[in-house]
Enzyme design. Structure first.
Site, short mmCIF file in Angstrom:
data_model
loop_
_atom_site.label_atom_id
_atom_site.label_comp_id
_atom_site.label_asym_id
_atom_site.label_seq_id
_atom_site.Cartn_x
_atom_site.Cartn_y
_atom_site.Cartn_z
N CYS A 165 5.54 -13.73 -30.26
CA CYS A 165 6.08 -15.09 -30.33
C CYS A 165 7.10 -15.34 -29.23
CB CYS A 165 6.72 -15.32 -31.71
SG CYS A 165 7.49 -16.94 -31.83
N CYS A 209 10.15 -17.35 -30.27
CA CYS A 209 11.17 -16.64 -31.05
C CYS A 209 11.96 -15.68 -30.15
CB CYS A 209 10.53 -15.79 -32.16
SG CYS A 209 9.17 -16.58 -33.00
N ASP A 210 11.29 -15.01 -29.23
CA ASP A 210 11.91 -13.87 -28.55
C ASP A 210 12.15 -14.06 -27.05
OD1 ASP A 210 11.79 -12.57 -30.99
OD2 ASP A 210 9.80 -11.77 -30.61
#
Ligand code: NAP
Length: 317
Positions: free
Chosen positions: A143, A146-147
């Protein structure tokens, strides 16, 4: 929180919706407006795949685009406005052999329902390497949204050749100094617009005909060993991140042996949203491996809610 005394064997819900992505929330909007007082169970990834994405440019009604999480939040509020009830938890078991259907929800609880809409979506596919599993969350990610932030000024690899890989790679260039896409063939599967955007991005380079052999690093990712499929040559690329974007698999495990699934595990629907079990309907990516768009998921959520409503009406008359 769950309300009302509804959901027992003696007093079942009219409709339970599993999954809180685009399909589940649209089903909830329609079922709630149909006065069915739906109970929606969030699932293990609340908001589904849209909650892990950034710009959504192709959902009708948003000419400037909208952020995935914001779109989900709007749908959630819309479904709540008409009386949808939300339950945080995940369905870990289901008995669809008799009605009312029985669902086992984690944290522990049982819920009974007269109809069920399955909108459990699909999850990221992995390469299947032990090293990838070991370093997940320590440089390996599925992701970018997200990261990505953690890779500011770093070099990273994205695996895959579809729209997801293009999207992740382009997004990651906001943070990373260099992104290498590793793809197992010499052409991308992605749509032309995404391909062109990627090939024009000066921070992205492509390793064609190449596969990931191993993720190297004791505690964090240090490098990736890749193999060129044409030459057989092995080499190491020094990177700190590996983003895997090679597609998804449907979240349908708990329904194995209970409703008809195809070979890949997708729910087979007969005429719109109907599954092989009367009273059980399916919507979104858990039953669609072809279109897999937010807007098609929303459409199928609407269909499922209308089919459930008609099913209940037919039963009552
Ligand atoms: P996808 O289209 O199925 O592409 C998966 C890619 O990963 C393919 O290039 C495939 O290679 C590669 N791959 C699969 N298994 C692999 C493995 N074990 N090792 C190495 N490579 C592997 O999946 P997706 O990109 O997630 O897209 C899914 C759907 O969502 C599509 O319909 C797409 O259009 C849509 N989507 C749209 C957008 C957008 O419009 N903004 C964004 C994301 C996704 P091969 O090509 O060789 O098979």
């Amino acid at each position: 929180m769950k309300q009302s005394g509804l959901g027992t064997a003696a007093n079942p819900q009219s409709v339970v919706i599993l999954g809180s992505g685009c399909a589940g929330l649209t089903a909830a909007i329609y079922a709630a407006r149909g006065n069915l007082k739906p109970l929606l169970i969030d699932g293990h990834e609340a908001g589904g795949q849209l909650s892990l994405t950034t710009d959504v440019e192709n959902f009708p009604g948003f000419p400037e685009g909208i952020q995935g999480p914001e779109l989900i939040e709007k749908m959630r509020r819309q479904a709540a406005r008409f009386g949808t009830e939300y339950l945080h938890g995940e369905a870990v078991g289901a008995d669809l052999s008799r009605r009312p259907f029985r669902l086992t929800i984690n944290p522990h609880r049982e819920i009974f329902t007269r109809t069920l809409i399955i909108a459990t979506g699909a999850s990221a596919r992995m390469l299947g390497l032990a090293s990838e599993k070991r370093l997940l969350g320590h440089g390996v990610s599925t992701c970018a949204t997200c990261d990505g932030f953690f890779f500011r000024g770093r070099e990273i690899i994205v695996v895959g050749g579809g729209d997801s890989a293009m999207e992740e790679a382009n997004f990651l260039t906001k943070f990373a100094d260099k992104v290498t896409i590793v793809h197992r063939r010499d052409t991308f599967r992605a749509s032309k617009i995404m391909r062109d955007r990627t090939l024009k991005n000066p921070k992205i380079s492509i390793a064609w005909d190449t596969v990931v052999e191993e993720v190297l690093g004791a505690d964090v990712v240090k490098a990736i060993r890749v193999k060129n499929l044409r030459t057989g040559k092995l080499s190491e690329i020094k990177v700190e991140g590996l983003f895997i974007a090679i597609g998804h698999h449907p979240n349908t495990k708990i329904f194995e042996g209970q409703i008809e699934l195809d070979k890949a595990g997708y729910i087979v629907t007969h005429g719109n949203s109907k599954t092989s079990v009367p009273g059980v309907f399916a919507a979104g990516d858990c039953q669609d491996h072809v279109y897999r768009q937010a807007v098609t998921a929303a459409g199928s959520g609407c269909t499922a809610a209308m089919d459930a409503e008609r099913f209940l009406e037919a039963e009552e008359h």
